[in-house]
Each structure stands twice: as C-alpha cells, then as structure tokens.
Motif scaffolding. Structure first.
Motif, PDB file in Angstrom:
ATOM      1  N   GLN A 244      33.288  39.280 -29.827  1.00  0.00           N
ATOM      2  CA  GLN A 244      33.817  39.398 -28.473  1.00  0.00           C
ATOM      3  C   GLN A 244      32.701  39.267 -27.455  1.00  0.00           C
ATOM      4  N   GLN A 245      33.054  38.742 -26.297  1.00  0.00           N
ATOM      5  CA  GLN A 245      32.079  38.571 -25.225  1.00  0.00           C
ATOM      6  C   GLN A 245      32.812  38.631 -23.890  1.00  0.00           C
ATOM      7  N   LYS A 246      32.275  39.344 -22.935  1.00  0.00           N
ATOM      8  CA  LYS A 246      32.840  39.402 -21.597  1.00  0.00           C
ATOM      9  C   LYS A 246      32.126  38.385 -20.732  1.00  0.00           C
ATOM     10  N   PHE A 247      32.775  37.210 -20.542  1.00  0.00           N
ATOM     11  CA  PHE A 247      32.137  36.132 -19.805  1.00  0.00           C
ATOM     12  C   PHE A 247      32.225  36.334 -18.296  1.00  0.00           C
ATOM     13  N   LEU A 248      33.376  36.791 -17.830  1.00  0.00           N
ATOM     14  CA  LEU A 248      33.579  37.064 -16.415  1.00  0.00           C
ATOM     15  C   LEU A 248      33.969  38.525 -16.252  1.00  0.00           C
ATOM     16  N   LYS A 249      33.992  38.991 -15.019  1.00  0.00           N
ATOM     17  CA  LYS A 249      34.291  40.394 -14.758  1.00  0.00           C
ATOM     18  C   LYS A 249      35.655  40.785 -15.303  1.00  0.00           C
ATOM     19  N   ASN A 250      36.606  39.862 -15.270  1.00  0.00           N
ATOM     20  CA  ASN A 250      37.967  40.194 -15.678  1.00  0.00           C
ATOM     21  C   ASN A 250      38.455  39.358 -16.863  1.00  0.00           C
ATOM     22  N   LEU A 251      37.530  38.730 -17.613  1.00  0.00           N
ATOM     23  CA  LEU A 251      37.933  37.857 -18.715  1.00  0.00           C
ATOM     24  C   LEU A 251      37.113  38.191 -19.966  1.00  0.00           C
ATOM     25  N   ILE A 252      37.814  38.502 -21.070  1.00  0.00           N
ATOM     26  CA  ILE A 252      37.165  38.812 -22.339  1.00  0.00           C
ATOM     27  C   ILE A 252      37.526  37.734 -23.362  1.00  0.00           C
ATOM     28  N   TYR A 253      36.522  37.221 -24.033  1.00  0.00           N
ATOM     29  CA  TYR A 253      36.660  36.157 -25.033  1.00  0.00           C
ATOM     30  C   TYR A 253      36.566  36.777 -26.429  1.00  0.00           C
ATOM     31  N   PHE A 254      37.490  36.387 -27.312  1.00  0.00           N
ATOM     32  CA  PHE A 254      37.457  36.820 -28.704  1.00  0.00           C
ATOM     33  C   PHE A 254      37.530  35.589 -29.606  1.00  0.00           C
ATOM     34  N   LYS A 255      36.590  35.474 -30.513  1.00  0.00           N
ATOM     35  CA  LYS A 255      36.646  34.450 -31.554  1.00  0.00           C
ATOM     36  C   LYS A 255      36.905  35.151 -32.877  1.00  0.00           C
ATOM     37  N   CYS A 256      37.973  34.750 -33.559  1.00  0.00           N
ATOM     38  CA  CYS A 256      38.419  35.448 -34.767  1.00  0.00           C
ATOM     39  C   CYS A 256      38.447  34.469 -35.935  1.00  0.00           C
ATOM     40  N   GLU A 257      37.585  34.700 -36.917  1.00  0.00           N
ATOM     41  CA  GLU A 257      37.508  33.850 -38.096  1.00  0.00           C
ATOM     42  C   GLU A 257      38.241  34.541 -39.249  1.00  0.00           C
ATOM     43  N   ILE A 258      39.271  33.882 -39.758  1.00  0.00           N
ATOM     44  CA  ILE A 258      40.137  34.472 -40.782  1.00  0.00           C
ATOM     45  C   ILE A 258      39.699  33.989 -42.160  1.00  0.00           C
ATOM     46  N   LYS A 259      39.381  34.953 -43.036  1.00  0.00           N
ATOM     47  CA  LYS A 259      38.910  34.639 -44.384  1.00  0.00           C
ATOM     48  C   LYS A 259      39.609  35.560 -45.379  1.00  0.00           C
ATOM     49  N   ASP A 260      39.493  35.233 -46.666  1.00  0.00           N
ATOM     50  CA  ASP A 260      39.899  36.212 -47.673  1.00  0.00           C
ATOM     51  C   ASP A 260      38.679  37.034 -48.078  1.00  0.00           C
ATOM     52  N   LEU A 261      38.853  37.944 -49.007  1.00  0.00           N
ATOM     53  CA  LEU A 261      37.751  38.850 -49.352  1.00  0.00           C
ATOM     54  C   LEU A 261      36.612  38.157 -50.078  1.00  0.00           C
ATOM     55  N   SER A 262      36.864  36.947 -50.608  1.00  0.00           N
ATOM     56  CA  SER A 262      35.792  36.190 -51.256  1.00  0.00           C
ATOM     57  C   SER A 262      34.995  35.353 -50.261  1.00  0.00           C
ATOM     58  N   GLY A 263      35.461  35.334 -48.997  1.00  0.00           N
ATOM     59  CA  GLY A 263      34.771  34.566 -47.967  1.00  0.00           C
ATOM     60  C   GLY A 263      35.344  33.194 -47.714  1.00  0.00           C
ATOM     61  N   THR A 264      36.429  32.822 -48.397  1.00  0.00           N
ATOM     62  CA  THR A 264      37.064  31.513 -48.175  1.00  0.00           C
ATOM     63  C   THR A 264      37.673  31.473 -46.781  1.00  0.00           C
ATOM     64  N   PRO A 265      37.306  30.486 -45.944  1.00  0.00           N
ATOM     65  CA  PRO A 265      37.853  30.419 -44.587  1.00  0.00           C
ATOM     66  C   PRO A 265      39.239  29.780 -44.563  1.00  0.00           C
ATOM     67  N   TYR A 266      40.098  30.278 -43.672  1.00  0.00           N
ATOM     68  CA  TYR A 266      41.459  29.761 -43.549  1.00  0.00           C
ATOM     69  C   TYR A 266      41.782  29.258 -42.137  1.00  0.00           C
ATOM     70  N   ALA A 267      41.328  29.966 -41.133  1.00  0.00           N
ATOM     71  CA  ALA A 267      41.700  29.585 -39.769  1.00  0.00           C
ATOM     72  C   ALA A 267      40.792  30.284 -38.773  1.00  0.00           C
ATOM     73  N   ILE A 268      40.834  29.787 -37.542  1.00  0.00           N
ATOM     74  CA  ILE A 268      40.112  30.407 -36.427  1.00  0.00           C
ATOM     75  C   ILE A 268      41.091  30.586 -35.268  1.00  0.00           C
ATOM     76  N   ILE A 269      41.055  31.744 -34.665  1.00  0.00           N
ATOM     77  CA  ILE A 269      41.822  32.010 -33.451  1.00  0.00           C
ATOM     78  C   ILE A 269      40.834  32.331 -32.337  1.00  0.00           C
ATOM     79  N   ILE A 270      41.009  31.676 -31.204  1.00  0.00           N
ATOM     80  CA  ILE A 270      40.202  31.970 -30.019  1.00  0.00           C
ATOM     81  C   ILE A 270      41.159  32.413 -28.923  1.00  0.00           C
ATOM     82  N   VAL A 271      40.952  33.616 -28.423  1.00  0.00           N
ATOM     83  CA  VAL A 271      41.853  34.149 -27.406  1.00  0.00           C
ATOM     84  C   VAL A 271      41.040  34.680 -26.237  1.00  0.00           C
TER      85      VAL A 271
END
Length: 282
Positions: A244-271
């Motif tokens: 997470q990062q607060k880029f502006l005073k009223n805007l927060i960025y979240f980058k979410c990397e979805i993996k399983d427990l072995s580390g295999t990547p499945y998807a990314i969500i940016i909100v």
C-alpha cells in the motif's frame, strides 16, 4: 433480444451458468449493443463486486451473440484484464442504466466496453472494460483437464470464505490469507471444471482491505484493475501479498498479488481508494 431470449438462447451455451451468471431482468441486446438497468444495490466496499459480476456476465453473453455460433457447443469466456473507474463523485443513485457493446479482436480474443450511468441524469458513473480469452469446448477440456470434477453440486453457498490479515512487520505491506473456496461457492462457474471467479477473490480482498482501514466508511473505490495469469482452483488456500502507498492526501493505492501457499502466482488486483472525508480532502 430480451432477458428471456438470453436465458434460452445464450446462457446454456456459455461456460457460466446459473447461479453464478447474473443478467438483470430488463436486459436488451439491440444488434450488439447492451442496454439494461440495476435498481437498489449498494456498491460500497466489497459490495462493489456485485457490479463487476453483472458487467462481466453481460460481456460474456454479448460476446457469444457477436460470434453468432450455431454449433450449440459451449464456448468459454475467461477474463484476462479488467479495468473499472469511477467517473462521478456524487452519491450513487438507486437506479443505474448500463449501456455498451462487445468487440472481437480475433477468433480467440474479445473485449467488452460498458458504461454505468445515472438513469435520471444520464451522467456516467463508471467506465468498464474487460478483455476475454475465447475458448471452444474441446480446447477448454484439454487446457483444464486437471480441474475436472464430476462431483454433483446440489446447493449454492452464497457465503464466501473467511479471510484474515497478517502483519508482516514491513512498512506499507501486509498479507491476506483466504481460506479455500468450495465447489458450492463456485457453482455455475464452469460446471465440472470449477474455477474460482475472479470477482469472488476480489470481494474477499476488498473486504479485508476495508477491515484493515477500520474507519472504512470514509473510503470509496476510485478504480480497480485486475490481471489474471492462471485459473484459480477450488480447494486451494490463497495468500495475497499487499503493498500500500498513499500517493495523494486523499488517495490510497493497493497492489495485491494473489498466490497459493507454494508461491504460484494467479492474479494481480490494483485498487485505488479515495477518501470522502472533508478533514482529509480539505
């Protein structure tokens, strides 16, 4: 083509079926243009994924109509990239109209572009784009043979899995553990080849992000992007690495990397979440 026509002539021939697929009762296809309306829904916090699910369902049906397929074999539409952005900061009205169309980029790729508008004023509230892979039945069975499950799914479980936030000790980072999805929770999403819907995972991620923020009612979703690299199986615990990062005073960025427990990547969500608190925005 009305909702009844869609239910009879399209939904039986695409990979997504009831109860997963969601087509509003007053939907109309005029040539390849979509028109429909949604009434009385709350799109705040994780409830936002109801809108995503509706728009994605309309996109799948629209692409099937565009293909004009006469084989009566199922065609599967898998989302590759999703982008939705809020364009108005007025309160979301009770009645929303949806218009747009789908387009073929090739025999194997398509795109749905939709706008959600205030039904009364016509003001655009959200813009939405979803890129799809288009897969015929034989290819789908070959690609996803390891997902095959012939267990009858009698009931539908609307309650999504539990999840929890794990603090990592690193600044601006935490993880989210999402318990495995069941067959009942994913009923209707590629029957016999159960794949966890992206919007269900997004729902769990958003739910925990708003829990993390605690004073969640002062935030609203400004934009959301999703990129899928691998189909997500049922029965698998997912670990979401969140930066997470607060880029502006009223805007927060979240980058979410979805993996399983072995580390295999499945998807990314940016909100991006925008604060509507006057103390923060003023």
């Amino acid at each position: 083509m009305t909702t009844t026509d869609i239910q009879k002539n399209i939904i039986p021939y695409i990979g997504e079926t009831d109860p997963y697929i969601n087509i509003p009762e007053n939907s109309i296809f005029n040539d390849h243009t979509i028109e429909t309306e949604i009434y009385g829904h709350d799109f705040s916090n994780e409830n936002f994924t109801y809108l995503l699910k509706t728009l994605a369902s309309l996109g799948s049906c629209s692409l099937y109509k565009l293909l004009n397929d006469s084989s009566k074999e199922k065609i599967y539409f898998l989302g590759e990239k999703l982008r939705i952005r809020k364009l108005s900061y007025r309160p979301i009205p009770d009645a929303i109209s949806i218009t747009g169309a789908s387009y073929l980029e090739s025999k194997r790729k398509g795109k749905s572009c939709l706008n959600a508008k205030d039904k009364q004023s016509g003001e655009t509230l959200y813009s939405f784009e979803l890129d799809y892979y288009i897969i015929n039945q034989d290819s789908f069975r070959l690609f996803y043979k390891d997902y095959f499950n012939d267990t009858p799914v009698e009931s539908y479980d609307e309650k999504l899995p539990e999840a929890k936030i794990n603090k990592t000790g690193a600044p601006h980072q935490f993880t989210i553990s999402i318990m495995p999805f069941s067959l009942s929770q994913c009923k209707g999403h590629f029957e016999n080849y159960p794949i966890v819907p992206f919007v269900f995972v997004a729902n769990c991620v958003l739910r925990e992000i708003f829990n993390f923020l605690r004073n969640q009612n002062i935030y609203e979703i400004d934009s959301l992007e999703g990129y899928a690299s691998k189909a997500m199986p049922t029965g698998t615990e997912f670990l979401v690495e969140v930066f997470q990062q607060k880029f502006l005073k009223n805007l927060i960025y979240f980058k979410c990397e979805i993996k399983d427990l072995s580390g295999t990547p499945y998807a990314i969500i940016i909100v991006n979440l925008r604060s509507n608190d006057k103390k923060q925005t003023g």
